[in-house]
Design an enzyme around this catalytic site. Structure first.
Site, PDB file in Angstrom:
ATOM      1  N   HIS A  91       0.927  -1.114   0.189  1.00  0.00           N
ATOM      2  CA  HIS A  91       0.008  -0.255  -0.099  1.00  0.00           C
ATOM      3  C   HIS A  91       0.531   1.661  -0.050  1.00  0.00           C
ATOM      4  O   HIS A  91       0.065   2.167   0.017  1.00  0.00           O
ATOM      5  CB  HIS A  91      -0.468  -0.353   1.442  1.00  0.00           C
ATOM      6  N   ASP A 116      -7.440   4.306   9.286  1.00  0.00           N
ATOM      7  CA  ASP A 116      -8.384   3.887   8.824  1.00  0.00           C
ATOM      8  C   ASP A 116      -9.184   2.849   7.550  1.00  0.00           C
ATOM      9  O   ASP A 116      -9.943   1.954   7.730  1.00  0.00           O
ATOM     10  CB  ASP A 116      -8.693   5.056   7.563  1.00  0.00           C
ATOM     11  N   GLU A 170     -12.744  13.042  13.418  1.00  0.00           N
ATOM     12  CA  GLU A 170     -11.821  13.069  11.862  1.00  0.00           C
ATOM     13  C   GLU A 170     -12.648  14.431  11.324  1.00  0.00           C
ATOM     14  O   GLU A 170     -13.471  15.072  12.098  1.00  0.00           O
ATOM     15  CB  GLU A 170     -11.857  11.942  11.413  1.00  0.00           C
TER      16      GLU A 170
END
Length: 531
Positions: A101, A164, A275
């Site tokens: 990632h 997340d 957030e």
């Protein structure tokens, strides 16, 4: 021609290993057996960012930390034997790759070896101690956080700090930072580690903690893969709530939006997650609601009075519902908190969801993007930590690069507290007099049909310009970035921080074998010779 070149480079790696003075590599069967070097796969030269492609000469799928140690010891040891003049040799670099990632080729190794950490044992062993010592989980460095969550929930427990997106490896996020909406309360993931097992660049397997080999422990946390490969981690756990009350509230003023966010992070006794994001257009409003299972009746006008674009903002917070008689209900806590906020009334929306579903919310967004062909595409992302005094200036800088009607992807904006970051780790955060910094995450997905290679490069160039100006003028620091030069890295770490980073490299990876994709250190050829 490329095939011949690849075969030549692969043969060079094997020859290097066979010529090593490490006595447990004696024959090709040692190299292709226990060490398990195999032909590279296309995925080893790609990552989620899809903007950098660097092919390795081989990959390794280790079955244990000992396998990784065997490889790194062979590559880092001086060739030749005692009493004989050492021979110069080519440097071979090694990159650890978990879920792939990375954004800018950080887990790639051009002409080197990629160690696929997902092949390591991924068992999650939960110790639910009730003797005051605290519960914890011992997890493999190649385990995904979603796997950790699933196993811990079976014991009614969970880690405190998250990312997340849960389909990232434990070793990967701990090598960077690991942030989400819980970080204001518990710190990033690198502040929530009790112990590590690490294979250093010299091939030594070390169990380390804040009190046992602490220099290595803190070096690898946020160390960008420069000092060792994390093969195991011990993570502290807390009681997992069965449910979460998830709230979204909308704003038309950036100042009010950030003011309320800072109010929320000042109330850790009431709030468990904070957030927020910018609402740039109708699409960003719809896409941000994919995972939010409640009807949102917010239909703003994105055209301002002067005919330009109007931006809105959304604060997102959550309260754990422990469903215990001795604690206030989550609904009551949410009501108390909302009374303190200055959102656009009546546009606050609340929904109760299972704890697992809340933490795994980005998976639904991933599935939506996959269905539209926008997951396996270039992602020219930008992640920046900005001190609180510079957030308005950074927002203005950023908006100069955004065409509102065409922007695809979320722009996250939320506060973090600098005192939750341990200064002993290798992670870098900006200086902020009030102890508050904001993360701006510009998470673009580019449609190849509308944005080709030149378009992607243009976005990356804009991001570099914004980041450079923000770092120079606002004291910001980039996160998850690959700096363009050694001078940029020196500026990123700062004088004393850079000196410490270099000293750690010299101690734990003196041959500069690890983490070539970060572009911090060049591999060091072993050309030592008796004079």
């Amino acid at each position: 021609m490329e095939l011949i070149k690849a075969l030549y480079m692969y043969a060079a790696v094997v020859a290097l290993l066979l010529c090593s003075s490490v006595n447990f590599i004696q024959s090709p069967s040692d190299v292709f057996g226990p060490v398990a070097l195999v032909d590279p796969t296309p995925s080893a030269a790609r990552d989620f960012g899809a903007v950098v492609t660097e092919a390795p000469v081989a990959i390794m799928r280790p079955g244990s930390a000992a396998d990784v140690a065997r490889l790194l010891a062979a590559l880092s040891s001086a060739p030749g034997s005692p009493g004989r003049r050492p021979r110069a040799r080519a440097a071979v670099s090694v990159a650890a790759r978990g879920a792939g990632h990375s954004l800018h080729g950080q887990a790639q190794a051009r002409g080197g070896i990629v160690v696929e950490t997902r092949a390591l044992p991924r068992a999650v062993e939960v110790s639910s101690r009730r003797d005051g010592g605290g519960a914890y989980a011992d997890v493999g460095g190649g385990a995904l956080w979603v796997e950790v969550l699933e196993e811990c929930l079976r014991a009614g427990l969970a880690p405190r700090s998250w990312t997340d997106y849960l389909y990232l490896t434990v070793g990967g996020t701990l090598s960077n930072g690991g942030i989400s909406g819980q970080a204001f309360k518990h710190g990033p993931q690198i502040s929530n580690v009790l112990q590590l097992e690490v294979v250093t660049g010299t091939g030594e397997v070390v169990t380390c903690s804040p009190t046992q080999s602490p220099e290595l422990f803190f070096a690898v946390l946020g160390g960008l893969g420069q000092f060792g490969i994390i093969t195991r981690a011990r993570i502290p756990l807390q009681v997992a709530p069965p449910k979460v009350r998830w709230v979204r509230a909308f704003y038309d003023s950036f100042e009010t939006f950030t003011g309320d966010q800072e109010l929320l992070v000042s109330m850790p006794e009431l709030v468990d997650y904070v957030e927020g994001f910018m609402v740039l257009n109708e699409h960003s409003l719809r896409s941000s609601s994919v995972a939010f299972p409640a009807e949102v009746n917010f239909a703003p006008d994105f055209v301002s009075d002067d005919g330009g674009g109007k931006v809105y903002y959304c604060v997102e917070f959550a309260v754990h519902d422990l469903q215990r008689q001795d604690s206030a209900s989550a609904d009551h806590l949410v009501e108390l908190v909302l009374r303190k906020l200055s959102y656009l009334r009546p546009h606050a929306y609340s929904v109760e969801v299972a704890y697992f579903d809340f933490l795994n919310r980005v998976r639904m967004e991933e599935e939506s993007l996959r269905s539209r062909g926008l997951w396996d595409v270039p992602h020219p992302w930008l992640n920046v930590f900005v001190p609180s005094h510079g957030v308005a200036g950074f927002k203005d800088l950023l908006m100069g690069t955004v065409t509102q009607g065409e922007f695809e992807g979320p722009v996250l904006v939320y506060p973090l507290l600098t005192d939750r970051w341990d200064g002993n780790t290798s992670a870098v955060v900006p200086a902020s007099p009030d102890g508050v910094m904001y993360v701006f995450s510009v998470l673009r997905s580019t449609d190849p049909a509308r944005c080709g290679a030149a378009c992607v490069e243009g976005i990356l160039e804009e991001h570099r310009r914004v980041a450079d100006e923000a770092c120079r003028r606002l004291g910001a620091k980039q996160y998850l970035a690959r700096q363009p030069s050694r001078a940029h890295w020196r500026d990123h770490f700062g004088g004393s921080g850079w000196d410490r980073f270099v000293a750690r490299k010299a101690r734990f990876d003196p041959m500069h074998i690890l983490g070539p994709g970060q572009g911090i250190f060049l591999p060091r050829a072993d050309s030592a010779a008796a004079s």
